[in-house]
Design an enzyme around this catalytic site. Sequence first.
Site, PDB file in Angstrom:
ATOM      1  N   CYS A  20      43.704 -84.273 -34.251  1.00  0.00           N
ATOM      2  CA  CYS A  20      42.868 -84.870 -35.502  1.00  0.00           C
ATOM      3  C   CYS A  20      43.871 -85.472 -36.485  1.00  0.00           C
ATOM      4  O   CYS A  20      44.994 -85.737 -35.765  1.00  0.00           O
ATOM      5  CB  CYS A  20      41.978 -83.514 -36.300  1.00  0.00           C
ATOM      6  SG  CYS A  20      43.034 -82.413 -36.932  1.00  0.00           S
ATOM      7  N   ARG A  26      40.067 -79.379 -37.945  1.00  0.00           N
ATOM      8  CA  ARG A  26      39.061 -79.629 -36.859  1.00  0.00           C
ATOM      9  C   ARG A  26      39.920 -79.453 -35.581  1.00  0.00           C
ATOM     10  O   ARG A  26      39.269 -78.757 -34.859  1.00  0.00           O
ATOM     11  CB  ARG A  26      38.802 -81.199 -36.921  1.00  0.00           C
ATOM     12  CG  ARG A  26      38.098 -81.578 -38.181  1.00  0.00           C
ATOM     13  CD  ARG A  26      37.541 -83.177 -37.953  1.00  0.00           C
ATOM     14  NE  ARG A  26      38.985 -83.720 -38.420  1.00  0.00           N
ATOM     15  CZ  ARG A  26      39.061 -85.217 -38.514  1.00  0.00           C
ATOM     16  NH1 ARG A  26      38.054 -85.797 -38.122  1.00  0.00           N
ATOM     17  NH2 ARG A  26      40.129 -85.750 -38.807  1.00  0.00           N
ATOM     18  N   ASP A 135      35.639 -84.771 -41.052  1.00  0.00           N
ATOM     19  CA  ASP A 135      36.593 -83.947 -41.585  1.00  0.00           C
ATOM     20  C   ASP A 135      35.994 -83.196 -42.807  1.00  0.00           C
ATOM     21  O   ASP A 135      35.782 -83.712 -43.847  1.00  0.00           O
ATOM     22  CB  ASP A 135      37.758 -84.882 -42.136  1.00  0.00           C
ATOM     23  CG  ASP A 135      39.146 -84.343 -42.342  1.00  0.00           C
ATOM     24  OD1 ASP A 135      39.229 -82.883 -42.749  1.00  0.00           O
ATOM     25  OD2 ASP A 135      40.170 -84.963 -42.528  1.00  0.00           O
TER      26      ASP A 135
END
Length: 173
Positions: A20, A26, A135
């Site tokens: 990420c 994440r 996100d």
Amino acid sequence: MTTSLPPARTPGQYAVALVCLGNICRSPMADVVLQQRLGAAGLDDRVSVASCGTGDWHVGNPMDRRAAATLTTAGYDATRHRAQQLDASWFDRFDLLLEMDRSNLSDVRASTTEPDRAMLFRSFDPVDPGSEVPDPYYGGDNGFQEVLAMVERTTGALVAALTQHLTQGTERT
């Protein structure tokens, strides 16, 4: 839906990187869940997992406290994570790099000579294949809950694909 895995670099083993932006929300959530699911499936000795970010802002830091709290509440161990940054060595060490969004996917594919080893994490999502993992960093706690639900669902399908790849002779070297 069947998503095929790139060939293993080492027969009988597989290495997965989760990517990420900053490696504090994440990808570490997916890392923790995937490692636990691989252990439950008896594949933790054959599949290695790590996570990283394309940016360097959080290198060395633990995951976001909200991500850790969400994982802990769900029964996962979020204590060992420390943020890392993607570098050129990851492209040789990992068979598959799974990105959380299209921006990360584009960055990773532009940095490697093997772009087919990079794909969206949710390519394996049985509900919404090919979508991005949003996100949750700038939102509230609900965003982390939503990410965990996506990660758990997608990880279940990913473990099934890895199991098939490693146990049914579909890996190519």
